[in-house]
Scaffold this motif. Sequence first.
Motif, PDB file in Angstrom:
ATOM      1  N   VAL A  66       0.864  -1.181   0.000  1.00 11.37           N
ATOM      2  CA  VAL A  66       0.000   0.000   0.000  1.00 11.37           C
ATOM      3  C   VAL A  66       0.902   1.233   0.000  1.00 11.37           C
ATOM      4  CG1 VAL A  66      -1.809   1.262   1.202  1.00 11.37           C
ATOM      5  CG2 VAL A  66      -1.779  -1.244   1.283  1.00 11.37           C
ATOM      6  N   ASP A  68       0.782   4.359   0.821  1.00  6.05           N
ATOM      7  CA  ASP A  68       0.217   5.491   1.561  1.00  6.05           C
ATOM      8  C   ASP A  68       1.237   6.210   2.436  1.00  6.05           C
ATOM      9  OD1 ASP A  68       0.639   3.614   3.528  1.00  6.05           O
ATOM     10  OD2 ASP A  68      -1.463   3.468   4.161  1.00  6.05           O
ATOM     11  N   SER A  70       2.789   5.089   5.040  1.00  4.80           N
ATOM     12  CA  SER A  70       2.857   4.640   6.430  1.00  4.80           C
ATOM     13  C   SER A  70       2.758   3.127   6.580  1.00  4.80           C
ATOM     14  CB  SER A  70       1.751   5.302   7.256  1.00  4.80           C
ATOM     15  OG  SER A  70       0.477   4.987   6.735  1.00  4.80           O
ATOM     16  N   THR A  71       2.101   2.452   5.629  1.00  8.78           N
ATOM     17  CA  THR A  71       1.992   0.989   5.677  1.00  8.78           C
ATOM     18  C   THR A  71       3.334   0.371   5.299  1.00  8.78           C
ATOM     19  OG1 THR A  71      -0.340   1.078   5.068  1.00  8.78           O
ATOM     20  CG2 THR A  71       0.787  -1.028   4.782  1.00  8.78           C
ATOM     21  N   GLY A  97       3.148   6.562  -5.751  1.00  9.84           N
ATOM     22  CA  GLY A  97       2.796   6.419  -4.348  1.00  9.84           C
ATOM     23  C   GLY A  97       4.035   6.520  -3.490  1.00  9.84           C
TER      24      GLY A  97
END
Length: 500
Positions: A66, A68, A70-71, A97
């Motif tokens: 992911v 994002d 932070s994942t 991303g």
Amino acid sequence: MMKQTILKTICVLITLSFTMAAQAQKCCKGENPYKKYTQNLPFKMQEVKAPVFRKNEVNLKDFGAVGDGSTLCTDAFAKAIQALSAKGGGRLVVPSGVWFTGPITLKSNIDLHLEMGAVIQFSADENLYSIIKTSFEGLDTRRCQSPLSAYGAENIAITGQGVIDGNGQFWRPVKKAKVTDTQWQEVLARKGGVESKKGYWVPNQAYADAEKHANMNVPSAQTEEEWNAIKRFLRPVMISLVNCKNVLLKDVIFQNSPAWNIHPMMCENIIIDGVLARNPSYAQNGDALDLESCKNALIVNSKFDAGDDGICIKSGKDADGRRRGRPCENVVVDGCTVFAGHGGFVVGSEMSGGVRNILVKHCQFLGTDVGLRFKSTRGRGGIVENIFINDISMTDIKTDAITFNMYYGGKSVAEMLADGDRPDNVKKMPVTEETPIFRHIDIRNIICNGAGRAMEFNGLPEMPIEDITLEDIRIIAKKDAEFTNYKDVKKKNVNITLKP
């Protein structure tokens, strides 16, 4: 008239047909775009080709990643690389991303490809990085595993229009003198950090304790418990490629490394093309590129903006480097720019395995501390020879446009001048395997508009810097050139203009 027009048209079509056929034939034959860099060299060097990969392709998102910011995507990277490796290799696509991750280990036959908008950002959690045996600043030691590494791999690449970020601010110490007041307050506010001595911030107390008992950056730890207690001190180079063959780094931005940025060591057939390697100006040990004990390397069309040396050639340090015995050889640096750093093009100081057959041309150094920097000291040993430097443009060089310093003590030239350092042990010493040798260096077509000092040659009395050609050199500087302990320096059309 009509017949002539038709005949001309037919001739044009036939010519065009032959041209297209010739181009198609070249394409089918896979003509090497890098062949031109190894032609007409002043030394023998084999042709270097970019690695070729199977058409297999996987997308990082398909393995649960992911983007994002932070994942944690560590497992996704590992699974994707393993899946590609099982197919015989191919391209791992990292889409747009922010992909937050622990360490990534590349395997043979894999192209890590970052699409436009893709950022791989490495976690600063030291628990994710194993302590491994490696070499750091030319010495055999242990450090944390590098954020991105490959060991003994063949046919590997890091390509694309994305960014690789090492989150280095959580690893590096900071000197107050190198930052603004606002930046210093931001540094002091970082959680866990301490000011180990006035004007010097480190990431935690364990770092401060380890540094007190370290030999440069090699700690005195003995037991596993002691090593694990000082993990933050064991900050790694960001890109570590060891004993790899057929390597391509192309177009990617590499930034914010814990220590050195890009570090190929004991690699063969390596191409670095169109990359940007950058670190903050205050980045401690923040070298942009350190090519160590490598053979057959092209560094072309790239940009470097560093907190330490820009493009640096090395081959190990002192007894460890001499024991390895692998020179850095057959290297072409062409069409590169260095914006800042301690040196534009640098050899040493870790050159104990030798450096030879290097061509540097069509480069520009803008605002570096030094332009061309050769450095070593007693204890290194090693021979630096057959270095050819042509067509270099420099502006706003803070200290020396060209320097040879055989009394290097770990500081930049700017720091040495600021501290008023003078060489120790200037008396003649016996020549041994620990005596560094610099010879057969050809420097031509250099223009420098603005330097603190034109040149410095500071050789050893027992081993002068020897057989240096300086030709067609124009330097505007505040101070004239200074020559000490040199032999057979040939000058032709060397013009130095002094301006305060």
